[in-house]
Design a protein around this motif. Structure first.
Motif, short mmCIF file in Angstrom:
data_model
loop_
_atom_site.label_atom_id
_atom_site.label_comp_id
_atom_site.label_asym_id
_atom_site.label_seq_id
_atom_site.Cartn_x
_atom_site.Cartn_y
_atom_site.Cartn_z
N GLU A 39 0.83 -1.20 0.00
CA GLU A 39 0.00 0.00 0.00
C GLU A 39 0.86 1.26 0.00
O GLU A 39 0.58 2.21 -0.73
N LEU A 40 1.90 1.27 0.84
CA LEU A 40 2.79 2.43 0.90
C LEU A 40 3.49 2.66 -0.43
O LEU A 40 3.67 3.79 -0.87
N GLU A 41 3.88 1.57 -1.08
CA GLU A 41 4.57 1.68 -2.36
C GLU A 41 3.65 2.30 -3.42
O GLU A 41 4.11 3.03 -4.30
N GLU A 42 2.36 2.04 -3.34
CA GLU A 42 1.41 2.52 -4.34
C GLU A 42 0.89 3.93 -4.06
O GLU A 42 0.29 4.55 -4.94
N MET A 43 1.13 4.45 -2.87
CA MET A 43 0.64 5.78 -2.50
C MET A 43 1.39 6.88 -3.23
O MET A 43 2.57 6.74 -3.55
N ASN A 44 0.70 7.99 -3.45
CA ASN A 44 1.32 9.22 -3.91
C ASN A 44 1.04 10.27 -2.86
O ASN A 44 -0.12 10.65 -2.64
N ILE A 45 2.08 10.74 -2.20
CA ILE A 45 1.95 11.74 -1.14
C ILE A 45 2.60 13.02 -1.62
O ILE A 45 3.77 13.02 -2.01
N GLU A 46 1.83 14.10 -1.60
CA GLU A 46 2.32 15.38 -2.10
C GLU A 46 2.83 16.25 -0.98
O GLU A 46 2.23 16.33 0.09
N GLY A 47 3.94 16.90 -1.26
CA GLY A 47 4.50 17.91 -0.35
C GLY A 47 4.61 19.21 -1.10
O GLY A 47 4.82 19.24 -2.32
N TYR A 48 4.44 20.31 -0.38
CA TYR A 48 4.41 21.63 -1.01
C TYR A 48 5.47 22.54 -0.40
O TYR A 48 5.75 22.48 0.80
N SER A 49 5.98 23.43 -1.23
CA SER A 49 6.99 24.39 -0.78
C SER A 49 6.39 25.47 0.10
O SER A 49 7.06 25.99 1.00
N ASP A 50 5.14 25.83 -0.18
CA ASP A 50 4.48 26.92 0.52
C ASP A 50 2.98 26.84 0.25
O ASP A 50 2.51 25.93 -0.45
N GLU A 51 2.24 27.79 0.79
CA GLU A 51 0.78 27.77 0.60
C GLU A 51 0.39 27.95 -0.86
O GLU A 51 -0.64 27.46 -1.30
N ALA A 52 1.21 28.65 -1.62
CA ALA A 52 0.92 28.87 -3.03
C ALA A 52 1.25 27.64 -3.89
O ALA A 52 0.94 27.62 -5.08
N LYS A 53 1.87 26.65 -3.28
CA LYS A 53 2.26 25.43 -3.98
C LYS A 53 3.14 25.73 -5.19
O LYS A 53 2.95 25.18 -6.28
N ALA A 54 4.12 26.61 -4.98
CA ALA A 54 5.04 26.97 -6.05
C ALA A 54 5.80 25.75 -6.55
O ALA A 54 6.05 25.60 -7.75
N VAL A 55 6.13 24.86 -5.62
CA VAL A 55 6.79 23.60 -5.97
C VAL A 55 6.05 22.47 -5.27
O VAL A 55 5.73 22.57 -4.08
N THR A 56 5.78 21.41 -6.01
CA THR A 56 5.14 20.22 -5.46
C THR A 56 6.05 19.03 -5.69
O THR A 56 6.57 18.84 -6.80
N ALA A 88 12.06 22.70 0.48
CA ALA A 88 10.90 22.79 1.38
C ALA A 88 9.82 21.80 0.98
O ALA A 88 9.23 21.11 1.84
N ALA A 89 9.56 21.66 -0.32
CA ALA A 89 8.55 20.71 -0.79
C ALA A 89 8.98 19.28 -0.51
O ALA A 89 8.16 18.44 -0.13
N MET A 90 10.27 18.99 -0.68
CA MET A 90 10.77 17.65 -0.39
C MET A 90 10.62 17.32 1.09
O MET A 90 10.19 16.22 1.45
N LYS A 91 10.96 18.28 1.96
CA LYS A 91 10.83 18.06 3.39
C LYS A 91 9.37 17.84 3.78
O LYS A 91 9.07 16.99 4.62
N ASP A 92 8.46 18.59 3.18
CA ASP A 92 7.04 18.44 3.47
C ASP A 92 6.53 17.06 3.04
O ASP A 92 5.84 16.38 3.80
N ALA A 93 6.90 16.63 1.84
CA ALA A 93 6.48 15.31 1.35
C ALA A 93 7.06 14.20 2.23
O ALA A 93 6.37 13.23 2.57
N TYR A 94 8.32 14.35 2.62
CA TYR A 94 8.97 13.36 3.47
C TYR A 94 8.27 13.27 4.83
O TYR A 94 7.99 12.17 5.32
N ALA A 95 7.98 14.42 5.42
CA ALA A 95 7.31 14.43 6.73
C ALA A 95 5.93 13.78 6.64
O ALA A 95 5.55 12.98 7.51
N LYS A 96 5.19 14.09 5.60
CA LYS A 96 3.85 13.49 5.43
C LYS A 96 3.95 11.98 5.20
O LYS A 96 3.16 11.21 5.73
N SER A 97 4.93 11.57 4.43
CA SER A 97 5.13 10.15 4.15
C SER A 97 5.51 9.40 5.42
O SER A 97 4.99 8.31 5.70
N THR A 98 6.41 9.97 6.20
CA THR A 98 6.84 9.35 7.45
C THR A 98 5.68 9.24 8.43
O THR A 98 5.50 8.20 9.08
N GLU A 99 4.88 10.29 8.53
CA GLU A 99 3.73 10.28 9.43
C GLU A 99 2.71 9.24 8.99
O GLU A 99 2.15 8.51 9.81
#
Length: 117
Positions: A39-56, A88-99
């Motif tokens: 299940e984890l392998e098939e998930m797509n978890i998005e992380g964002y650089s900021d509220e404007a989602k300049a980088v995903t 910042a987007a990578m850190k956000d995606a990593y944190a969400k994935s870890t959680e």
């Protein structure tokens, strides 16, 4: 001189039953862990650089990087600023994935009273 017969190795039927139950729980956890891994392998978890989602950044639930999307507005930044947005987007995606992984593992092992969990 009497000899105590039938005492075995000190394991009563209750202990054997406890061992069987523990073994069954371990098998259930192993099967659940394999399913969770898939299940984890098939998930797509998005992380964002900021509220404007300049980088995903998109990662799997196993922290495998999948995709980086940079908005046209972000492209106008300096290389250093763009690098900070991507980081910042990578850190956000990593944190969400870890959680997500932690929550799923807790759900899998809840009620088992496993040491260290």
């Amino acid at each position: 001189m009497t000899q105590d017969k039938g005492k075995g190795f000190g394991f009563g039927l209750g202990k054997i039953k406890e061992l069987q139950e523990a073994f069954q729980k371990a098998q259930q956890v192993q099967a659940g862990a394999q399913q969770l891994q898939q299940e984890l392998e098939e998930m797509n978890i998005e992380g964002y650089s900021d509220e404007a989602k300049a980088v995903t950044v998109v990662m799997s639930g196993n922290q495998e990087p999948r995709q980086v999307t940079i908005s046209p507005d972000a492209m106008g930044n300096s290389p250093e600023a763009l690098s900070e947005l991507v980081t910042a987007a990578m850190k956000d995606a990593y944190a969400k994935s870890t959680e997500t992984m932690r929550e799923r593992m807790e759900a899998l092992t809840s009620g088992l009273n496993l040491p260290g969990m």
